[in-house]
Design an enzyme around this catalytic site. Structure first.
Site, PDB file in Angstrom:
ATOM      1  N   ASP A   1       0.827  -1.208   0.000  1.00  0.00           N
ATOM      2  CA  ASP A   1       0.000   0.000   0.000  1.00  0.00           C
ATOM      3  C   ASP A   1       0.864   1.261   0.000  1.00  0.00           C
ATOM      4  OD1 ASP A   1      -2.420   1.425   0.083  1.00  0.00           O
ATOM      5  OD2 ASP A   1      -3.291   0.037   1.518  1.00  0.00           O
TER       6      ASP A   1
ATOM      7  N   ASP B   1      -9.723   3.486  -3.547  1.00  0.00           N
ATOM      8  CA  ASP B   1     -10.474   2.294  -3.156  1.00  0.00           C
ATOM      9  C   ASP B   1     -11.864   2.248  -3.772  1.00  0.00           C
ATOM     10  OD1 ASP B   1      -8.339   1.739  -1.571  1.00  0.00           O
ATOM     11  OD2 ASP B   1      -9.469   1.578   0.296  1.00  0.00           O
TER      12      ASP B   1
END
Length: 726
Positions: free
Chosen positions: A218, A277
């Site tokens: 990430d 996201d």
């Protein structure tokens, strides 16, 4: 994955701390509700590899192995890919598997038992056989602190036997295991678990020793260090660690697309996130799709655009929308990582996720991502070149009503030929077409077909498209005329054509023109007008109707086409000056979360807004929207004016910029200039005299949708009310 700040509206340019949502199937529970013909199961025909020679002597009843993802993977190993891939030979087709984040986030149900249970389900429910192989864990698997030696420590409550034991269990099922960390000092969860920045070699070796096969890396808490530098450091660490264990690790860059990784990450990782996201709602999914589609030229074997995980089965979209989600991810050659808890998923989710003909589109060894051929008015045509020379074609309807979408075999890149086989990948049926690829697609639906020239085209029934002029909209007890068409797209005639329109019990359906045709020649259409009347007292809302046409091929093979339609029953507003937030809308699309009544839009969940506030003034009534947004009301020709105070809600302190528009029966009748967060509410009024439909529109003012929280404060109609009894 997620950012370190609370969830808010989607990012536009510069919106780095916000996940990306949206701009904004065959009918629910109807796999054949596409407007294309469906032959009965007993006469199902195979999909054939393009064949320049004579027709085979015998037909089969099922699609051959070339539509199976297993054979696609074997082809990938046997044939050289069209585009160059990293030398490690990993991810030659888009990775398939599972990740827990979308269904659990950091909640307690994310634990060792869940991950083992998912591995068991992969095997028991045939998902492993269909091609799903990675079982991945996301954030929150570790303790917040490293040990005295700087090593990561698994949470002993979630993973009492440690990560290696879980990886070993997954491997024992013939599957692979993936893990998560961040290219920063901490991961993305607010608890702040240890990140990999500065610990790349140690963490990579620890992952390799545990038997990790896949790393999602990430982008949170990155301390401003150059992205390419951070991700390259982990790439090198993974390669070094793999050399000590002999276990290669697929490297997934979850960089959110902030630094355009598609331009530089081909030699760094095997896939890279192109967006923020995803959320489990229509607008988020479509927004992400739109950002990923233009990047097709960067994808190929070993290097894939990643528009984030699947939401299928999580409950925030309809079955029609989930089929669109799965269809579009597959035609984009996206990684297919299941994001729902399969232990509680319904059968519809398994049917969607297990569709091997759709999976074969995603896993095609040529490795091409589908490209947009047209997208006018929310009618999308996306085509993908396949290794066998065929084309996968998605007809995607972004709008809230059924729409006709069409293209041709030549327009999607196939050579001119006498006729083509058209294989519907949701119906699992084959037809022939003279070249047209066309369907009336339900709202938010997608028709996904595979097309190629076929000299044996006469073995299949002609493709028949069912069409509809407009979905029925009427008042209780009031008849409305509906016009349907049956069009023969094939090269041969359709025989004994018979059409019917069915409505809910108690409704009256009466054909006004003939509903049958002895022969429907190639390229010809049968047009039928119907009178449809809902009974008096029918509640306001949407109702399912179905158009069905049965026919036979020239060889006597029976076939049937079905088109699901949603009719609407509405009543005009009351006389006076009703608030729009007190009325039922017909349709509402929103760019982030749902449209809210009497509050701001808030975030992605329903009911999470605040009192409508513009420039410090609070309004008790109104609509909270987010660009791009469209809200449609039925006026029935009985209203004269719309009025509102409009502006960007104070819940956004900066960045928001929108325009407001009022439309009447498809014509723009009023609008504002660009309004920003810093501006007070502006009055907006429009003459809508005689209009049947009124639509309130919010645009992003052309600069992206970051923070575009738009309020229709004190929005009202001025109406005379009904003039005669109905």
């Amino acid at each position: 994955m997620r950012r370190p700040c609370p969830r808010t509206s989607p990012p536009g340019p510069g919106g780095r701390n916000r996940p990306t949502p949206l701009l904004g199937a065959l009918a629910a529970a109807l796999l054949c509700g596409t407007g294309l013909a469906a032959a009965p199961a007993a006469t199902a025909a195979p999909a054939r590899t393009p064949d320049p020679g004579p027709a085979p002597a015998a037909r089969q009843d099922a699609a051959p192995a070339r539509h199976n993802v297993t054979s696609a993977r074997q082809d990938a190993a046997a044939a050289p890919p069209a585009a160059s891939a990293p030398g490690d030979g990993l991810a030659l087709t888009p990775p398939m598997g599972f990740n827990n984040w979308n269904s659990t986030h950091c909640r307690a149900e994310f634990n060792e038992a869940m991950i083992k249970g998912i591995a068991d389900i992969f095997v028991a429910r045939g998902l492993k056989e269909a091609g799903y192989e990675y079982v991945n864990i996301d954030d929150c698997w570790a303790l917040p602190r490293r040990d005295a030696n700087g090593k990561l420590v698994p949470d002993p409550v979630r993973f009492p036997h440690g990560i290696k034991a879980v990886a070993d269990y997954v491997h024992s099922k013939g599957l692979k295991f993936g893990i998560y960390t961040s290219a920063g000092t901490k991961t993305c969860d607010v608890a702040g678990f240890p990140g990999g920045l500065g610990h790349e070699r140690s963490d990579a070796q620890q992952f390799a020793d545990w038997g990790v096969d896949y790393l999602k890396y990430d982008n949170c808490n990155n301390q401003g260090v150059d992205a390419k530098q951070r991700y390259t450091a982990m790439r090198d660490a993974l390669k070094a660690a793999s050399q000590t264990t002999g276990r290669p690790i697929v490297f997934s860059l979850c960089e959110w697309g902030e630094n355009r990784p598609w331009e530089w990450a081909r030699d760094v990782g095997h896939l890279w996130r192109t967006t923020g996201d995803i959320s489990d709602n229509w607008s988020s999914m479509v927004s992400i799709m739109k950002r990923n589609l233009p990047l097709a030229r960067y994808a190929g074997p070993g290097h894939w655009n990643d528009p984030d995980m699947l939401e299928v089965g999580n409950g925030g979209m309809t079955p029609t929308e989930y089929r669109t989600h799965f269809s579009m991810w597959s035609i984009m050659a996206a990684p297919l990582l299941i994001g729902s808890d399969l232990r509680t998923a319904d059968e519809e989710a398994f049917r969607i996720l297990g569709n091997r003909e759709v999976i074969a589109v995603d896993q095609d060894p040529l490795g091409k991502q589908g490209t947009v051929r047209s997208s006018t008015g929310g009618r999308w045509v996306v085509a993908k070149e396949m290794a066998d020379g065929s084309r996968a074609v998605a007809l995607f309807n972004e709008s809230g009503t059924a729409r006709r979408i069409s293209t041709t075999a030549q327009e999607v890149g196939l050579p001119a030929d006498t006729a083509y086989q058209v294989r519907d990948l949701w119906q699992h049926r084959s037809y022939h077409s003279a070249g047209a690829i066309s369907a009336t697609v339900p709202a938010h639906g997608t028709v996904l077909v595979r097309v190629w020239p076929d000299r044996a085209w006469a073995d299949y029934p002609p493709a028949v498209e069912l069409g509809l002029d407009e979905p029925p909209l009427t008042e209780p007890g009031t008849p409305v005329e509906v016009t349907t068409t049956v069009t023969n797209l094939g090269r041969a005639p359709a025989r004994q054509v018979s059409t019917r329109l069915t409505a809910p019990q108690g409704w009256t359906v009466r054909p006004l023109t003939p509903t049958t045709a002895r022969t429907l020649a190639a390229g010809r259409a049968l047009t039928i007008t119907w009178s449809v009347t809902p009974p008096k007292g029918t509640p306001v809302g949407g109702y399912d109707l179905d158009v069905t046409s049965a026919y036979r091929s020239v060889r006597g093979t029976p076939a049937q086409a079905e088109l699901p339609v949603q009719g609407r029953v509405a009543v005009p507003p009351p006389a006076g000056h009703p608030s729009l937030s007190d009325l039922d809308w017909l349709l509402a699309d929103n760019g982030w979360g749902p449209v809210e009544k009497n509050t701001s839009v808030g975030e992605s969940r329903a009911g999470d807004g605040s009192p409508i506030t513009i420039g410090g003034t609070v309004y008790a009534k109104g609509l909270g929207a987010h660009a791009p947004s469209s809200v449609e009301y039925y006026a029935g020709g009985r209203c004269e004016r719309v009025t509102a105070q409009v502006g960007v809600d104070d819940e956004k302190e900066s960045n928001g910029s929108v325009t407001f528009e009022i439309w009447a029966d498809g014509r723009k009748v009023a609008g504002t200039g660009v309004l920003t967060t810093a501006m007070p509410a502006q009055p907006l009024s429009a003459d809508v005299t005689g209009a049947r439909l009124i639509r309130l529109v919010v645009t992003d003012a052309g600069d992206g949708i970051n923070s575009d929280h738009a309020d229709w404060a004190d929005a009202r109609l001025s109406c005379a009310g009904p003039t005669t009894a109905r």
